[in-house]
Design an enzyme around this catalytic site. Structure first.
Site, PDB file in Angstrom:
ATOM      1  N   TYR A 136      -0.213  -0.903  -0.825  1.00  0.00           N
ATOM      2  CA  TYR A 136       0.256  -1.376  -2.251  1.00  0.00           C
ATOM      3  C   TYR A 136      -0.149  -2.857  -2.119  1.00  0.00           C
ATOM      4  O   TYR A 136       0.599  -3.498  -1.210  1.00  0.00           O
ATOM      5  CB  TYR A 136       1.461  -1.039  -2.553  1.00  0.00           C
ATOM      6  CG  TYR A 136       1.801   0.565  -2.873  1.00  0.00           C
ATOM      7  CD1 TYR A 136       1.685   0.762  -4.447  1.00  0.00           C
ATOM      8  CD2 TYR A 136       2.375   1.171  -2.025  1.00  0.00           C
ATOM      9  CE1 TYR A 136       1.894   2.003  -4.687  1.00  0.00           C
ATOM     10  CE2 TYR A 136       2.904   2.598  -2.456  1.00  0.00           C
ATOM     11  CZ  TYR A 136       2.439   2.917  -3.787  1.00  0.00           C
ATOM     12  OH  TYR A 136       2.734   4.134  -4.079  1.00  0.00           O
ATOM     13  N   LYS A 228      -7.333   4.325  -4.426  1.00  0.00           N
ATOM     14  CA  LYS A 228      -6.425   5.458  -4.847  1.00  0.00           C
ATOM     15  C   LYS A 228      -5.782   5.311  -6.293  1.00  0.00           C
ATOM     16  O   LYS A 228      -5.213   4.428  -6.432  1.00  0.00           O
ATOM     17  CB  LYS A 228      -5.213   5.781  -3.801  1.00  0.00           C
ATOM     18  CG  LYS A 228      -4.585   7.126  -4.148  1.00  0.00           C
ATOM     19  CD  LYS A 228      -3.589   7.371  -3.141  1.00  0.00           C
ATOM     20  CE  LYS A 228      -2.593   8.312  -3.312  1.00  0.00           C
ATOM     21  NZ  LYS A 228      -1.742   8.297  -4.455  1.00  0.00           N
TER      22      LYS A 228
END
Length: 372
Positions: A136, A228
């Site tokens: 992230y 993703k």
């Protein structure tokens, strides 16, 4: 006897704290997308070829330079120590034994360095299967840079950047259960910040993350980058323009925005958008070897599994995950044989059908010509 993914889930639920079982099973909102991922695969039909003369099937793949003995990857999933004491170490050894790529979660309860060490010598011929690292992007870019450096130094061969989380999804099961943090003694090992005396930082979900950050990441690493969570075809085209190396086509298992389409429904459109320029790994709803065949035939280079790994880990630790991967490999090999394929390279879109209901001549098939 454990013969299906559902069997692993049933067995795992007898061992798990119901709160932790809900964490694995649950999704966002009404969990419409959670259900849709599996239902979409059930609606698709396989149309096999015959008399092809194939006695053995080749299941190995190479994706972005990473070689694996199976097209089934382990998608990033968090908090494995909730399920077994060894946590991600057990998962990694099982993946390596199966020759499967494991994507290490940024929310892992074991550090990537220890995971990499656990895979050494655990694979066929002593070679570990490749590890990829899920990231992230954090607004603190120096902390993000340190994570990229750690993953690279540990030997990870690709970065999987989750981009569908400007805010956290509404996990109503977890809120009702009061499961809002890890229990004492567990922590997200990759969020320990040595600059702040070992403080464990929260994973920041930030709406400020943009394509500029992807460009920045591309400039600091030579590792392949997969996105993703990009679901829109225009975002897939933008990914190519920004130098992204691959897509992990994922709706986060239905854990972010509820009511988005099943990923296998989006696959043909995303495949057309990237036009073969970058590989696509499909994640979401894969529960059978036939599901793997359908995804690969529709344009995926590989598939990822998430919840099935968690159920198998909870059921039997490393042995459970190994058995799951063996089971899916056996199902995939059988499905390839029955489709007349000599390997995954033979799978093409003409092998998949999406039934239309009601059929065009439904009025003639129903009493009185009525359509219901």
């Amino acid at each position: 006897m454990l013969m299906t993914v559902q069997d692993f889930e049933t067995a795992a639920r007898t061992r798990l704290d119901p709160v932790h079982a809900d964490f694995i099973a649950g999704g966002a909102g009404d969990e419409i997308t959670v259900r849709a991922n599996e239902e979409a695969f059930r609606r698709l039909r396989l149309l096999p070829r015959v008399l092809r003369g194939n006695t053995e099937r080749a299941l190995d793949i190479t994706v972005l330079g990473s070689r694996a003995r199976t097209p089934i990857l382990l998608s990033p999933t968090a908090f494995h120590k909730l399920l077994v004491e060894e946590g991600e170490l057990a998962t990694a050894r099982a993946a390596t034994a199966a020759g499967a790529i494991m994507i290490v979660s940024m929310a892992s309860t074991v550090a990537v360095e220890a995971i990499a060490e656990a895979t050494r010598g655990a694979g066929e011929g002593g070679d570990p299967a490749p590890l990829w690292f899920q990231l992230y992007l954090q607004p603190d870019l120096e902390f993000t840079r340190s994570l990229v450096r750690r993953a690279t130094d540990a030997g990870c061969t690709a970065l999987v950047v989750t981009v569908d989380s400007p805010v956290r999804g509404a996990h109503e099961r977890d809120v009702r259960n009061g499961f809002l943090d890890l229990p004492d003694g567990l922590r997200c090992e990759h969020m320990v910040d040595p600059r702040e005396g070992g403080r464990v930082r929260p994973i920041a979900m930030s709406a400020e993350i943009s394509w500029t950050h992807i460009d920045w990441l591309r400039g600091i690493t030579s590792l392949p980058i997969l996105l993703k969570g990009a679901l829109h075809p225009e975002d897939a085209r933008l990914a190519v323009r920004h130098g992204v190396d691959g897509l992990l086509l994922s709706n986060h298992g239905g854990r972010q925005l509820d009511t988005v389409p099943a990923t296998v429904e989006l696959l043909p459109e995303i495949h057309a958008a990237v036009a073969g320029r970058i590989p696509i790994v499909l994640d979401g709803g894969v529960r059978r070897g036939t599901d793997v065949v359908k995804a690969l035939a529709l344009g995926a280079s590989a598939v990822g599994i998430g919840r099935p790994v968690m159920w198998a880990l909870a059921e039997g630790g490393e042995k459970g995950v190994r058995r799951l991967l063996e089971l899916l490999r056996e199902e995939l090999d059988q499905a390839l044989a029955l489709c007349g394929a000599s390997g995954v390279q033979d799978l093409t879109p003409d092998l998949v059908r999406a039934p239309v209901w009601p059929p065009a001549d439904a009025s003639a098939a129903l009493p009185g010509g009525a359509v219901s």
